[in-house]
Design a protein around this motif. Structure first.
Motif, PDB file in Angstrom:
ATOM      1  N   LEU A  28       0.844  -1.192   0.059  1.00  0.00           N
ATOM      2  CA  LEU A  28      -0.027   0.112  -0.130  1.00  0.00           C
ATOM      3  C   LEU A  28       0.789   1.167   0.088  1.00  0.00           C
ATOM      4  O   LEU A  28       0.416   2.235  -0.208  1.00  0.00           O
ATOM      5  N   ASN A  29       2.104   1.130   0.094  1.00  0.00           N
ATOM      6  CA  ASN A  29       2.901   2.444   0.137  1.00  0.00           C
ATOM      7  C   ASN A  29       3.221   2.827  -1.386  1.00  0.00           C
ATOM      8  O   ASN A  29       3.607   3.831  -1.570  1.00  0.00           O
ATOM      9  N   ALA A  30       2.979   1.743  -2.301  1.00  0.00           N
ATOM     10  CA  ALA A  30       3.162   2.225  -3.591  1.00  0.00           C
ATOM     11  C   ALA A  30       1.996   3.114  -4.042  1.00  0.00           C
ATOM     12  O   ALA A  30       0.822   2.725  -3.764  1.00  0.00           O
ATOM     13  N   PRO A  31       2.132   3.896  -4.979  1.00  0.00           N
ATOM     14  CA  PRO A  31       0.906   4.984  -5.348  1.00  0.00           C
ATOM     15  C   PRO A  31      -0.016   3.981  -6.341  1.00  0.00           C
ATOM     16  O   PRO A  31       0.167   2.889  -6.776  1.00  0.00           O
ATOM     17  N   PRO A  32      -1.369   4.430  -5.914  1.00  0.00           N
ATOM     18  CA  PRO A  32      -2.380   3.534  -6.816  1.00  0.00           C
ATOM     19  C   PRO A  32      -1.994   3.522  -8.587  1.00  0.00           C
ATOM     20  O   PRO A  32      -1.591   4.444  -8.887  1.00  0.00           O
ATOM     21  N   ASP A  33      -2.420   2.703  -9.078  1.00  0.00           N
ATOM     22  CA  ASP A  33      -2.351   2.312 -10.732  1.00  0.00           C
ATOM     23  C   ASP A  33      -3.699   1.953 -11.298  1.00  0.00           C
ATOM     24  O   ASP A  33      -4.620   1.717 -10.332  1.00  0.00           O
ATOM     25  N   ALA A  34      -3.429   1.361 -12.412  1.00  0.00           N
ATOM     26  CA  ALA A  34      -4.772   0.933 -12.975  1.00  0.00           C
ATOM     27  C   ALA A  34      -5.157  -0.338 -12.575  1.00  0.00           C
ATOM     28  O   ALA A  34      -6.376  -0.859 -12.773  1.00  0.00           O
ATOM     29  N   PHE A  35      -4.303  -0.966 -11.927  1.00  0.00           N
ATOM     30  CA  PHE A  35      -5.036  -2.531 -11.321  1.00  0.00           C
ATOM     31  C   PHE A  35      -5.146  -2.372  -9.739  1.00  0.00           C
ATOM     32  O   PHE A  35      -5.243  -3.312  -9.280  1.00  0.00           O
ATOM     33  N   THR A  36      -5.099  -1.117  -9.144  1.00  0.00           N
ATOM     34  CA  THR A  36      -5.359  -0.893  -7.709  1.00  0.00           C
ATOM     35  C   THR A  36      -6.808  -1.406  -7.247  1.00  0.00           C
ATOM     36  O   THR A  36      -7.089  -2.210  -6.345  1.00  0.00           O
ATOM     37  N   GLY A  37      -7.906  -1.111  -8.255  1.00  0.00           N
ATOM     38  CA  GLY A  37      -9.176  -1.366  -8.054  1.00  0.00           C
ATOM     39  C   GLY A  37      -9.469  -2.989  -7.981  1.00  0.00           C
ATOM     40  O   GLY A  37      -9.986  -3.320  -7.185  1.00  0.00           O
ATOM     41  N   LEU A  38      -8.753  -3.532  -8.932  1.00  0.00           N
ATOM     42  CA  LEU A  38      -8.639  -5.197  -9.046  1.00  0.00           C
ATOM     43  C   LEU A  38      -8.154  -5.573  -7.927  1.00  0.00           C
ATOM     44  O   LEU A  38      -8.475  -6.539  -7.218  1.00  0.00           O
ATOM     45  N   ARG A  39      -6.997  -5.184  -7.546  1.00  0.00           N
ATOM     46  CA  ARG A  39      -6.272  -5.691  -6.488  1.00  0.00           C
ATOM     47  C   ARG A  39      -7.126  -5.550  -4.885  1.00  0.00           C
ATOM     48  O   ARG A  39      -7.173  -6.596  -4.467  1.00  0.00           O
ATOM     49  N   LEU A  40      -7.726  -4.744  -4.921  1.00  0.00           N
ATOM     50  CA  LEU A  40      -8.574  -4.400  -3.816  1.00  0.00           C
ATOM     51  C   LEU A  40      -9.911  -5.363  -3.691  1.00  0.00           C
ATOM     52  O   LEU A  40     -10.240  -6.070  -2.705  1.00  0.00           O
ATOM     53  N   ARG A  41     -10.287  -5.606  -4.894  1.00  0.00           N
ATOM     54  CA  ARG A  41     -11.375  -6.690  -4.837  1.00  0.00           C
ATOM     55  C   ARG A  41     -10.841  -7.895  -4.745  1.00  0.00           C
ATOM     56  O   ARG A  41     -11.528  -8.713  -4.266  1.00  0.00           O
ATOM     57  N   LEU A  42      -9.956  -8.411  -4.987  1.00  0.00           N
ATOM     58  CA  LEU A  42      -9.294  -9.638  -4.983  1.00  0.00           C
ATOM     59  C   LEU A  42      -9.044  -9.974  -3.403  1.00  0.00           C
ATOM     60  O   LEU A  42      -8.883 -11.099  -2.986  1.00  0.00           O
ATOM     61  N   LEU A  43      -8.793  -8.812  -2.706  1.00  0.00           N
ATOM     62  CA  LEU A  43      -8.277  -9.047  -1.445  1.00  0.00           C
ATOM     63  C   LEU A  43      -9.558  -9.588  -0.551  1.00  0.00           C
ATOM     64  O   LEU A  43      -9.485 -10.255   0.554  1.00  0.00           O
ATOM     65  N   ALA A  44     -10.881  -9.363  -1.007  1.00  0.00           N
ATOM     66  CA  ALA A  44     -11.953  -9.735  -0.490  1.00  0.00           C
ATOM     67  C   ALA A  44     -12.236 -11.327  -0.467  1.00  0.00           C
ATOM     68  O   ALA A  44     -12.854 -11.888   0.120  1.00  0.00           O
ATOM     69  N   LEU A  45     -11.650 -11.973  -1.362  1.00  0.00           N
ATOM     70  CA  LEU A  45     -11.342 -13.311  -1.501  1.00  0.00           C
ATOM     71  C   LEU A  45     -10.443 -13.996  -0.681  1.00  0.00           C
ATOM     72  O   LEU A  45     -10.589 -15.240  -0.529  1.00  0.00           O
ATOM     73  N   SER A  46      -9.695 -13.069  -0.131  1.00  0.00           N
ATOM     74  CA  SER A  46      -8.555 -13.890   0.926  1.00  0.00           C
ATOM     75  C   SER A  46      -8.265 -13.158   2.276  1.00  0.00           C
ATOM     76  O   SER A  46      -7.391 -12.260   2.072  1.00  0.00           O
ATOM     77  N   PRO A  47      -8.863 -13.222   3.348  1.00  0.00           N
ATOM     78  CA  PRO A  47      -8.584 -12.452   4.359  1.00  0.00           C
ATOM     79  C   PRO A  47      -7.251 -12.549   4.720  1.00  0.00           C
ATOM     80  O   PRO A  47      -6.686 -11.468   5.251  1.00  0.00           O
ATOM     81  N   GLY A  48      -6.534 -13.570   4.406  1.00  0.00           N
ATOM     82  CA  GLY A  48      -5.149 -13.922   4.945  1.00  0.00           C
ATOM     83  C   GLY A  48      -4.213 -12.909   3.893  1.00  0.00           C
ATOM     84  O   GLY A  48      -3.239 -12.330   4.521  1.00  0.00           O
ATOM     85  N   ALA A  49      -4.738 -12.646   2.680  1.00  0.00           N
ATOM     86  CA  ALA A  49      -3.978 -11.803   1.611  1.00  0.00           C
ATOM     87  C   ALA A  49      -4.239 -10.347   2.220  1.00  0.00           C
ATOM     88  O   ALA A  49      -2.967  -9.764   1.965  1.00  0.00           O
ATOM     89  N   CYS A  50      -5.397  -9.947   2.638  1.00  0.00           N
ATOM     90  CA  CYS A  50      -5.572  -8.757   2.934  1.00  0.00           C
ATOM     91  C   CYS A  50      -4.660  -8.371   4.360  1.00  0.00           C
ATOM     92  O   CYS A  50      -4.146  -7.367   4.325  1.00  0.00           O
TER      93      CYS A  50
END
Length: 248
Positions: A58-80
């Motif tokens: 999360l220290n890296a600035p948001p990019d075109a894939f940030t929204g997708l990455r945030l969506r995928l975190l909902a699939l894995s609490p461990g990854a979040c």
């Protein structure tokens, strides 16, 4: 009588030139090799643990894939949780609330290391989105408009088992699953406090600062509602990670 000279030997046949592979064949081979490389990378990605595949910094600035990455975190609490840890944030797990009548959560966290005060319980993907927002939207906007840092960000809470607009019937609010945050103010290192209620219509730095926040939030949250939306949001920004896409 002299014998007739022998017939001259026929000239040697030219060696056959190497056959050139048709262009279409070369393109097909290239495509197949490319697909093979992609397939190999995909297998490596799939073989990795979900936490390793989905966690990001999360220290890296948001990019075109940030929204997708945030969506995928909902699939894995461990990854979040791994994402929050990788990003240098404290994230104490909150006791789960069993889902009842559309309310509850099982991946709540309480963040530390940010200006949000007091630190509320948020679903982990919402917490990750807020961390991106504070680091890459709110703090840069405070520096740009006031030459200061935000040291405390006030809010009206996250979890509330209720319907939208507190109606007696209808669909549940994103607050019912701790998937929404209502931001109300920011206290700066200079001592100044900027509130949504008091600063939205100000033509100076406060109004510009608040509009910077809304614009930046729209790239990180599914729904962003400001005083421009309706009177119910005259004193706060509603930010949530639901499926709806609204930026008002």
């Amino acid at each position: 009588m002299a014998a007739a000279p022998p017939d001259p030997a026929p000239p040697p046949k030219p060696a056959p030139s190497p056959r050139r592979r048709p262009v279409a064949g070369r393109l097909l081979l290239t495509a197949l090799l490319g697909l093979g490389a992609v397939a190999g990378a995909t297998l490596t990605w799939v073989a990795a643990a979900p936490e390793e595949r989905l966690a990001f910094d999360l220290n890296a600035p948001p990019d075109a894939f940030t929204g997708l990455r945030l969506r995928l975190l909902a699939l894995s609490p461990g990854a979040c949780r791994a994402t929050l840890q990788r990003s240098g944030l404290g994230a104490a797990p909150a006791p789960p609330r069993p889902f009842t009548d559309g309310c509850g959560y099982d991946d709540g966290v309480v963040l530390s290391g940010l200006a949000l005060a007091p630190a509320p319980v948020m679903r982990c993907p919402l917490a990750a989105a807020y961390a991106l927002f504070e680091r890459h939207v709110l703090q840069p906007a405070a520096e740009r408009r006031f030459g200061a840092r935000a040291v405390a960000v006030g809010h009206f809470g996250t979890y509330a088992c209720r319907n939208v607009y507190h109606r007696a019937s209808g669909r549940r609010s994103q607050h019912a699953t701790a998937n929404a945050l209502d931001l109300a103010s920011a206290r700066l290192s200079t001592g100044r406090v900027v509130t949504v209620a008091g600063g939205w219509d100000e033509p100076g730095p406060a109004g510009l600062f608040l509009r910077d926040l809304r614009a930046g939030a729209c790239g990180l949250f599914g729904t962003v509602l400001s005083p421009d939306y309706n009177a119910a949001h005259a004193d706060h920004f509603h930010l949530d990670r639901g499926m709806a896409r609204i930026c008002r």
